[in-house]
Design an enzyme around this catalytic site. Structure first.
Site, PDB file in Angstrom:
ATOM      1  N   GLU A 114      -7.005   5.116   7.496  1.00 42.18           N
ATOM      2  CA  GLU A 114      -6.762   6.522   7.148  1.00 42.18           C
ATOM      3  C   GLU A 114      -7.961   7.101   6.396  1.00 42.18           C
ATOM      4  OE1 GLU A 114      -2.966   5.781   5.280  1.00 42.18           O
ATOM      5  OE2 GLU A 114      -2.170   5.249   7.253  1.00 42.18           O
TER       6      GLU A 114
ATOM      7  N   HIS B  75      -9.600   1.482   4.579  1.00 43.60           N
ATOM      8  CA  HIS B  75      -8.348   1.698   5.315  1.00 43.60           C
ATOM      9  C   HIS B  75      -8.616   2.697   6.450  1.00 43.60           C
ATOM     10  CE1 HIS B  75      -4.301   2.886   6.321  1.00 43.60           C
ATOM     11  NE2 HIS B  75      -3.906   1.760   5.745  1.00 43.60           N
TER      12      HIS B  75
ATOM     13  N   GLY C 117       2.644  -1.102   4.272  1.00 52.29           N
ATOM     14  CA  GLY C 117       2.741   0.316   3.927  1.00 52.29           C
ATOM     15  C   GLY C 117       4.190   0.707   3.685  1.00 52.29           C
ATOM     16  N   GLY C 118       4.813   1.285   4.704  1.00 50.90           N
ATOM     17  CA  GLY C 118       6.181   1.821   4.591  1.00 50.90           C
ATOM     18  C   GLY C 118       7.162   0.881   3.916  1.00 50.90           C
TER      19      GLY C 118
ATOM     20  N   ASN D 280       0.877  -1.171   0.000  1.00 52.20           N
ATOM     21  CA  ASN D 280       0.000   0.000   0.000  1.00 52.20           C
ATOM     22  C   ASN D 280       0.915   1.222   0.000  1.00 52.20           C
ATOM     23  OD1 ASN D 280      -1.831   2.020   0.466  1.00 52.20           O
ATOM     24  ND2 ASN D 280      -2.364   1.376   2.559  1.00 52.20           N
ATOM     25  N   TRP D 281       1.073   1.792  -1.183  1.00 53.50           N
ATOM     26  CA  TRP D 281       2.016   2.914  -1.314  1.00 53.50           C
ATOM     27  C   TRP D 281       1.492   4.183  -0.662  1.00 53.50           C
ATOM     28  CZ3 TRP D 281       4.064   2.838  -7.118  1.00 53.50           C
ATOM     29  CH2 TRP D 281       4.761   1.653  -7.335  1.00 53.50           C
ATOM     30  N   LYS D 282       0.186   4.226  -0.378  1.00 56.49           N
ATOM     31  CA  LYS D 282      -0.440   5.444   0.162  1.00 56.49           C
ATOM     32  C   LYS D 282      -0.137   6.619  -0.784  1.00 56.49           C
ATOM     33  CE  LYS D 282      -0.276   3.362   4.659  1.00 56.49           C
ATOM     34  NZ  LYS D 282      -0.199   3.512   6.116  1.00 56.49           N
TER      35      LYS D 282
ATOM     36  N   GLY E 267       2.203   2.485  10.738  1.00 55.04           N
ATOM     37  CA  GLY E 267       3.193   3.544  10.572  1.00 55.04           C
ATOM     38  C   GLY E 267       3.865   3.960  11.870  1.00 55.04           C
TER      39      GLY E 267
ATOM     40  N   GLU F 122      -5.784  -4.506  10.500  1.00 53.46           N
ATOM     41  CA  GLU F 122      -4.744  -3.515  10.735  1.00 53.46           C
ATOM     42  C   GLU F 122      -5.058  -2.752  12.019  1.00 53.46           C
ATOM     43  OE1 GLU F 122      -2.665  -2.449   6.764  1.00 53.46           O
ATOM     44  OE2 GLU F 122      -4.361  -1.112   7.038  1.00 53.46           O
TER      45      GLU F 122
ATOM     46  N   SER G  52       3.031  -1.861  10.463  1.00 49.21           N
ATOM     47  CA  SER G  52       4.474  -1.977  10.729  1.00 49.21           C
ATOM     48  C   SER G  52       5.006  -3.385  10.482  1.00 49.21           C
ATOM     49  CB  SER G  52       4.812  -1.499  12.145  1.00 49.21           C
ATOM     50  OG  SER G  52       4.453  -0.141  12.296  1.00 49.21           O
TER      51      SER G  52
END
Ligand code: PGA
Length: 255
Positions: free
Chosen positions: A99, A97, A236-237, A9-11, A175, A169, A215
């Site tokens: 966010e 998600h 993500g990251g 998930n590149w966001k 994150g 999640e 994470s």
């Protein structure tokens, strides 16, 4: 048999050019490693979808959007429909998600519509659920996740539910560098599978892939993927660097 999935998930990261470079790198590494029993997904911003679908080998990598509109088409300035996502060759969409839920007010009623639009367009949905820290501390995490499942997904008939991947999640782990322990992840994944089984039966539940997100990285992926109900990860990251993402894919492949 349910799929093992590692989804990036590149966001809101990477320009188009940077995204193309990253997709090429990931594509080459996944092909070189001949990853066969893991479904690798990359979730890019909308504007990357068409280009990246031309780059990746669909036998090895599927492309995902990170959102889609509640409506099918029309006067909704700035929105992107599920049909548009599908028309780029993308096979997946991430919905719900945390966010999106917390910064953009996406509630259950909105998510039900988005899921319907996605499924009407033959997209597979990666549907995110998870509690915030205060809810876990108040021991309400099971209740919260159950209500997200029931209100967001359980109006679907079983044949449509087959196109849902669930991503657990915990919001406090996203994150933050604070991962759920493999025991905490397994406990919730087991609960999610049980909840799906109560609604749709054990066979459907056994076929549902449940991913962990928050994470997840090259160091902890192996331990998380060793759990029987953790079918993969939403990353993500660590999906923004090809080597880190590849290490997680390898961890999944090796279990
Ligand atoms: P993270 O994000 O891996 O950077 O914690 C996961 C996600 O939000 O999907």
């Amino acid at each position: 048999m349910r799929k093992k999935i590692v989804a990036g998930n590149w966001k809101m990261n990477k320009t188009l050019q940077e995204g193309i470079e990253l997709a090429k790198e990931v594509n080459n590494k996944v092909k070189e490693a001949d990853i066969k029993n893991v479904t690798v997904v990359i979730g890019t911003p909308f504007i990357h979808l068409a280009e990246i679908n031309k780059i990746v080998d669909p036998n090895f990598i599927a492309v995902s959007a990170q959102n889609c509109a509640t409506e099918a088409s029309g006067a909704y300035t700035g929105e992107v429909s599920a049909a548009m996502v599908a028309s780029t060759g993308s096979k997946y969409v991430i919905l719900g998600h945390s966010e999106r839920r917390s910064y953009y007010g996406e509630n259950d009623a909105i998510l039900v519509k988005k899921v319907e639009r996605a499924l009407e367009n033959q997209l597979e949905v990666i549907f995110c659920v998870g509690e915030v820290l205060a809810e876990r501390e108040a021991n309400k995490h099971f209740e919260v996740v159950k209500s997200q499942l029931v209100n967001g997904l359980f109006s679907l008939p079983a044949e449509q539910f087959a196109h849902i991947v669930i991503a657990y999640e915990p919001v406090w782990a996203i994150g933050t560098g604070k991962t759920a322990t493999s025991t905490q992840a397994e406990e919730m994944h087991n609960f999610i599978r049980k909840t799906v089984a109560e609604k749709y039966g054990q066979a459907v539940a056994d076929n549902t892939s449940i991913l962990y997100g928050g994470s997840c990285n090259a160091k902890n992926a192996d331990e998380l993927f060793s759990q029987p109900n953790v079918d993969g990860g939403l990353i993500g990251g660590a999906s923004l660097k090809a080597d880190d993402f590849m290490a997680i894919i390898n961890a999944r492949q090796n279990h």
